[in-house]
Each structure stands twice: as structure tokens, then as C-alpha cells.
Design a protein around this motif. Structure first.
Motif, mmCIF file in Angstrom:
data_model
loop_
_atom_site.group_PDB
_atom_site.id
_atom_site.type_symbol
_atom_site.label_atom_id
_atom_site.label_comp_id
_atom_site.label_asym_id
_atom_site.label_seq_id
_atom_site.Cartn_x
_atom_site.Cartn_y
_atom_site.Cartn_z
ATOM 1 N N SER A 69 0.835 -1.209 0.000
ATOM 2 C CA SER A 69 0.000 0.000 0.000
ATOM 3 C C SER A 69 0.865 1.251 0.000
ATOM 4 O O SER A 69 0.586 2.215 -0.719
ATOM 5 C CB SER A 69 -0.926 -0.017 1.221
ATOM 6 O OG SER A 69 -1.786 -1.140 1.201
ATOM 7 N N ASP A 70 1.948 1.212 0.824
ATOM 8 C CA ASP A 70 2.861 2.363 0.851
ATOM 9 C C ASP A 70 3.523 2.560 -0.513
ATOM 10 O O ASP A 70 3.635 3.693 -1.006
ATOM 11 C CB ASP A 70 3.922 2.165 1.934
ATOM 12 C CG ASP A 70 3.316 2.144 3.332
ATOM 13 O OD1 ASP A 70 2.185 2.660 3.484
ATOM 14 O OD2 ASP A 70 3.963 1.625 4.260
ATOM 15 N N GLN A 71 3.968 1.432 -1.117
ATOM 16 C CA GLN A 71 4.578 1.539 -2.443
ATOM 17 C C GLN A 71 3.575 2.050 -3.464
ATOM 18 O O GLN A 71 3.916 2.861 -4.340
ATOM 19 C CB GLN A 71 5.118 0.177 -2.863
ATOM 20 C CG GLN A 71 6.302 -0.303 -2.028
ATOM 21 C CD GLN A 71 6.784 -1.676 -2.434
ATOM 22 O OE1 GLN A 71 6.150 -2.350 -3.255
ATOM 23 N NE2 GLN A 71 7.894 -2.105 -1.877
ATOM 24 N N LEU A 72 2.331 1.566 -3.353
ATOM 25 C CA LEU A 72 1.292 2.036 -4.271
ATOM 26 C C LEU A 72 1.045 3.531 -4.098
ATOM 27 O O LEU A 72 0.873 4.265 -5.079
ATOM 28 C CB LEU A 72 0.003 1.253 -4.023
ATOM 29 C CG LEU A 72 -1.185 1.623 -4.916
ATOM 30 C CD1 LEU A 72 -0.848 1.380 -6.376
ATOM 31 C CD2 LEU A 72 -2.423 0.834 -4.512
ATOM 32 N N ALA A 73 1.055 3.963 -2.822
ATOM 33 C CA ALA A 73 0.868 5.396 -2.573
ATOM 34 C C ALA A 73 2.013 6.205 -3.189
ATOM 35 O O ALA A 73 1.794 7.270 -3.783
ATOM 36 C CB ALA A 73 0.776 5.652 -1.067
ATOM 37 N N VAL A 74 3.255 5.657 -3.073
ATOM 38 C CA VAL A 74 4.415 6.346 -3.665
ATOM 39 C C VAL A 74 4.272 6.397 -5.183
ATOM 40 O O VAL A 74 4.515 7.435 -5.818
ATOM 41 C CB VAL A 74 5.716 5.637 -3.256
ATOM 42 C CG1 VAL A 74 6.901 6.236 -3.995
ATOM 43 C CG2 VAL A 74 5.934 5.763 -1.744
ATOM 44 N N ARG A 75 3.857 5.233 -5.756
ATOM 45 C CA ARG A 75 3.690 5.194 -7.224
ATOM 46 C C ARG A 75 2.588 6.154 -7.669
ATOM 47 O O ARG A 75 2.717 6.836 -8.702
ATOM 48 C CB ARG A 75 3.341 3.775 -7.662
ATOM 49 C CG ARG A 75 4.447 2.758 -7.409
ATOM 50 C CD ARG A 75 5.674 3.049 -8.259
ATOM 51 N NE ARG A 75 6.714 2.057 -8.058
ATOM 52 C CZ ARG A 75 7.646 2.127 -7.133
ATOM 53 N NH1 ARG A 75 7.681 3.186 -6.329
ATOM 54 N NH2 ARG A 75 8.553 1.182 -7.001
ATOM 55 N N GLU A 76 1.505 6.200 -6.901
ATOM 56 C CA GLU A 76 0.429 7.127 -7.251
ATOM 57 C C GLU A 76 0.914 8.570 -7.178
ATOM 58 O O GLU A 76 0.552 9.408 -8.015
ATOM 59 C CB GLU A 76 -0.756 6.910 -6.309
ATOM 60 C CG GLU A 76 -1.501 5.605 -6.554
ATOM 61 C CD GLU A 76 -2.647 5.416 -5.597
ATOM 62 O OE1 GLU A 76 -2.725 6.205 -4.629
ATOM 63 O OE2 GLU A 76 -3.457 4.487 -5.797
ATOM 64 N N LYS A 77 1.743 8.859 -6.158
ATOM 65 C CA LYS A 77 2.297 10.205 -6.043
ATOM 66 C C LYS A 77 3.189 10.520 -7.234
ATOM 67 O O LYS A 77 3.126 11.611 -7.818
ATOM 68 C CB LYS A 77 3.070 10.332 -4.734
ATOM 69 C CG LYS A 77 3.639 11.714 -4.500
ATOM 70 C CD LYS A 77 4.374 11.787 -3.165
ATOM 71 C CE LYS A 77 4.952 13.176 -2.939
ATOM 72 N NZ LYS A 77 5.699 13.247 -1.654
ATOM 73 N N GLU A 78 4.045 9.512 -7.588
ATOM 74 C CA GLU A 78 4.919 9.715 -8.741
ATOM 75 C C GLU A 78 4.100 9.890 -10.020
ATOM 76 O O GLU A 78 4.425 10.730 -10.868
ATOM 77 C CB GLU A 78 5.871 8.524 -8.875
ATOM 78 C CG GLU A 78 6.893 8.435 -7.742
ATOM 79 C CD GLU A 78 7.764 7.197 -7.861
ATOM 80 O OE1 GLU A 78 7.472 6.355 -8.755
ATOM 81 O OE2 GLU A 78 8.726 7.066 -7.090
ATOM 82 N N MET A 79 3.042 9.058 -10.174
ATOM 83 C CA MET A 79 2.190 9.196 -11.356
ATOM 84 C C MET A 79 1.530 10.562 -11.398
ATOM 85 O O MET A 79 1.393 11.172 -12.476
ATOM 86 C CB MET A 79 1.130 8.090 -11.353
ATOM 87 C CG MET A 79 1.675 6.697 -11.635
ATOM 88 S SD MET A 79 0.375 5.441 -11.671
ATOM 89 C CE MET A 79 -0.611 6.018 -13.044
ATOM 90 N N THR B 242 1.375 15.760 -13.790
ATOM 91 C CA THR B 242 1.551 17.215 -13.732
ATOM 92 C C THR B 242 2.627 17.661 -14.713
ATOM 93 O O THR B 242 2.469 18.666 -15.424
ATOM 94 C CB THR B 242 1.919 17.631 -12.310
ATOM 95 O OG1 THR B 242 0.914 17.169 -11.396
ATOM 96 C CG2 THR B 242 2.020 19.144 -12.207
ATOM 97 N N ASP B 243 3.752 16.880 -14.763
ATOM 98 C CA ASP B 243 4.821 17.204 -15.704
ATOM 99 C C ASP B 243 4.327 17.104 -17.143
ATOM 100 O O ASP B 243 4.671 17.937 -17.995
ATOM 101 C CB ASP B 243 6.014 16.276 -15.491
ATOM 102 C CG ASP B 243 6.659 16.484 -14.123
ATOM 103 O OD1 ASP B 243 6.442 17.561 -13.534
ATOM 104 O OD2 ASP B 243 7.375 15.572 -13.658
ATOM 105 N N VAL B 244 3.528 16.044 -17.419
ATOM 106 C CA VAL B 244 2.996 15.881 -18.777
ATOM 107 C C VAL B 244 2.101 17.060 -19.149
ATOM 108 O O VAL B 244 2.169 17.581 -20.269
ATOM 109 C CB VAL B 244 2.227 14.550 -18.887
ATOM 110 C CG1 VAL B 244 1.443 14.492 -20.189
ATOM 111 C CG2 VAL B 244 3.190 13.381 -18.811
ATOM 112 N N GLU B 245 1.267 17.471 -18.185
ATOM 113 C CA GLU B 245 0.411 18.628 -18.458
ATOM 114 C C GLU B 245 1.256 19.857 -18.739
ATOM 115 O O GLU B 245 0.951 20.648 -19.640
ATOM 116 C CB GLU B 245 -0.518 18.868 -17.262
ATOM 117 C CG GLU B 245 -1.544 17.777 -17.028
ATOM 118 C CD GLU B 245 -2.530 17.653 -18.175
ATOM 119 O OE1 GLU B 245 -2.770 18.678 -18.854
ATOM 120 O OE2 GLU B 245 -3.048 16.553 -18.410
ATOM 121 N N GLY B 246 2.340 20.005 -17.927
ATOM 122 C CA GLY B 246 3.229 21.138 -18.168
ATOM 123 C C GLY B 246 3.907 21.064 -19.523
ATOM 124 O O GLY B 246 4.034 22.077 -20.241
#
Length: 339
Positions: free
Chosen positions: A227-237, A242-246
Motif C-alpha cells: 500500500s505504501d509503495q502504491l501510494a508512492v507510485r500514485e504520487k509519482e504518477m 503534472t509534468d505531462v500537463e506542463g
């Protein structure tokens, strides 16, 4: 708390403060709180003086909470409660008529037959065996644990055939006693075996449950890590999104800049073409100015001559004025060009 009165709020705060410090809330401790005593007295609907009078009246009526004895002069003295001593089993056997030296198991000791005996275990067995060694009342008269079950009648009808009686009577009483002792010992052995087996199965089940719990804990730990890793991956995604939008915004801006630059290139090409055309026209204008200046000088030197037929775009070729583009100047030496 926001909906109750100020006095009630103070009482609740007082109770919460004391409940956190001590396990019980005594009246003695309660009345030592002097800062807001009027609220406490109003909450309990009593006063310190009323409490003293209450205990004084109880003492006068002989209902004191302590164990007191009245003296002849009217005073009272505290009398400690009498202690009860439970005699040992060995002592009870001696008082019942025995010599006290019989070979019996002394349960007051923690050793028996060279083994250590847990009195807690003996007590636990006794408590659990009470239901099996007693009677269950009159709820079910067909039960052998019913106090009215006809055990002797059943034994008489089903276990007293003549053949069996003759067989039993054919041996002496000592043999019959030994037979019962042997079977009792064997039943005791089998019962102890079943008990130990049940305990072993219970321990095994407990270990399996413990292993299951441990496995569940491990799975929960892995789930938490995932779950923690998933949360990290979700944060990275989310950050990548955000970077893609930029980058999309930058790409759109670059596309717009590209369109503007392409339009500017077209404008510059047009301006270049206009500049080249303007340059060419400027050359022609200069040629016209120089030609006109030369014509005026010729008129100055030769005022009697007419120069009206002069043309800046014609050349003298083979004794005639012809257009410049009709003469092949670069064709070779065969042409007689006059200027």
C-alpha cells in the motif's frame, strides 16, 4: 460540551481530571476540591456537614460500616474480623477418626509420587469435573445424570443375567476386586492418554492458529508495504501527470511559436522579395538618372543637336537602335555592338 452550562462543564472537567489520576472517585477526595466546591455540592445535592451528620446518625443507630463493639460506658472500639483457617485434608482425615498416618495423597503439598503437582491444575480439574460427578436435576429423567434416573433398575434388567452372575460368582471377592482395580487402572491410563492427546491437539491447534496469526500479520505487513509503495507510485504518477500537463502546455506554446515563426519567415521572404525588387528598381532608377544626366550634358555641349530619340533601354546594333534584350551580347565576337 458546547451545549451544556458552564457549571456542568466545570463538573465534567473535574471528574475527567480525577478519573485519569485515580481508579475510583471517593467522596473524601471529592470534598477536598475547594476551588469549585459549590458546584460539586450542587451536583451531589449534599454538603460536607450533611455527610458528617449522615455518618454520625448511622454510628448512633449501630449501623457503622466498620466492625465495632459497644463498651459499657457507651464508647465503641474496633474489632478485627475473625479469620477462618481451613484445615488440611490430612488433618480432616485424622479428626474424622483416622490415624492420620494412612497412605493418602496429601494435596496440601506440591509433590506427589516424585512429581511436582500444580495445585492450580488440581483446582481446575475439580471445577471442570463438578458437572460430571453430580446430578443435573429433573429436567430430563432419561439422562443418567438425573437425580431420579433408575440406575439400579437398569442394572437389574440389563446387566444381571444368570450366566453373568454365575461367571462373577465363580471367582472370589479378591479376584473381583483386583479385576475392578485393573480395569480402573486401565481406564485411568486411557483417560490420561486421551487427556494428554487432547492437550497436544489443542497445543498443535494453538500453534497452527499462532502460525496463521503470524502469517496474517506478515500478510498485513506486506499489504501495508504494498500500500505504501502504491501510494508512492500514485504520487509519482501524479507528479508525472503534472509534468505531462506542463509539457503539453510547453508543446502548445512551442507549436504557437513555430506557427508565428513560420508566418514570420513568410513575411521575411515577402520582405526579401520586395527588397530585391526595390533594389532592382533602384538600379533602374539610378540608370535613368545617369542617362538623363548624360543627355543633358550632351545637349549642353551640342545645343544644335536633337537628342529626343535617345532611349536608355536601347542599344546601337548594326547601325540601328534596338532593344537591349534583342541583342545576344554574350554570344561571341560576331556581333557588332556599338554603345
Amino acid at each position: 460540551m458546547a451545549k451544556i452550562s458552564k457549571e456542568s462543564a466545570r463538573i465534567v472537567e473535574f471528574l475527567e481530571e480525577f478519573v485519569e489520576k485515580i481508579e475510583l472517585l471517593s467522596l473524601t477526595m471529592l470534598f477536598k476540591w475547594d476551588k469549585e466546591r459549590e458546584y460539586v455540592e450542587r451536583y451531589l445535592e449534599t454538603t460536607t456537614g450533611g455527610l458528617k451528620n449522615f455518618f454520625k446518625n448511622r454510628a448512633e443507630k449501630g449501623h457503622s460500616a466498620s466492625n465495632v463493639v459497644k463498651t459499657e460506658d457507651g464508647g465503641v472500639v474496633n474489632k478485627p474480623a475473625e479469620s477462618r483457617r481451613v484445615p488440611s485434608m490430612k488433618r480432616r482425615r485424622a479428626e474424622a477418626g483416622g490415624s492420620g498416618k494412612e497412605k493418602v495423597i496429601d494435596l496440601t503439598s506440591n509433590h506427589c509420587c516424585g512429581k511436582e503437582v500444580s495445585l492450580e491444575e488440581v483446582k481446575l480439574i475439580t471445577e471442570k469435573q463438578k458437572k460430571l460427578h453430580g446430578y443435573a436435576g429433573e429436567e430430563d429423567l432419561t439422562s443418567v445424570w438425573s437425580e431420579h434416573f433408575p440406575i439400579s433398575v437398569v442394572a437389574e434388567e440389563h446387566f444381571q443375567s444368570k450366566t453373568d452372575l454365575d461367571l462373577i460368582d465363580s471367582v472370589d471377592s479378591v479376584t473381583r476386586a483386583q479385576f475392578m482395580q485393573v480395569y480402573a487402572a486401565r481406564l485411568l491410563c486411557i483417560g490420561r492418554y486421551e487427556e494428554l492427546k487432547a492437550r497436544e491437539e489443542a497445543e498443535q491447534k494453538k500453534k497452527e492458529e499462532g502460525a496463521s496469526v503470524q502469517k496474517l500479520v506478515e500478510l498485513e505487513r506486506k499489504l501495508k508495504v504494498a500500500s505504501d509503495q502504491l501510494a508512492v507510485r500514485e504520487k509519482e504518477m501524479l507528479e508525472l501527470k503534472t509534468d505531462v500537463e506542463g509539457l503539453k502546455g510547453k508543446l502548445q506554446k512551442l507549436d504557437k511559436d513555430k506557427t508565428d515563426l513560420e508566418a514570420r519567415v513568410v513575411e521575411l521572404a515577402v520582405e526579401k522579395k520586395e527588397a530585391e525588387t526595390s533594389k532592382e528598381n533602384h538600379g533602374y532608377a539610378m540608370l535613368e538618372i545617369v542617362f538623363e544626366r548624360a543627355r543633358k550634358q550632351a545637349e549642353f555641349f551640342y545645343p544644335d543637336l536633337k537628342f529626343d530619340n535617345l532611349d536608355p533601354i536601347k542599344v546601337v546594333y548594326n547601325g540601328a537602335l534596338v532593344d537591349d534584350d534583342e541583342v545576344d551580347v554574350e554570344g561571341g565576337g560576331d556581333h557588332d555592338l556599338e554603345e
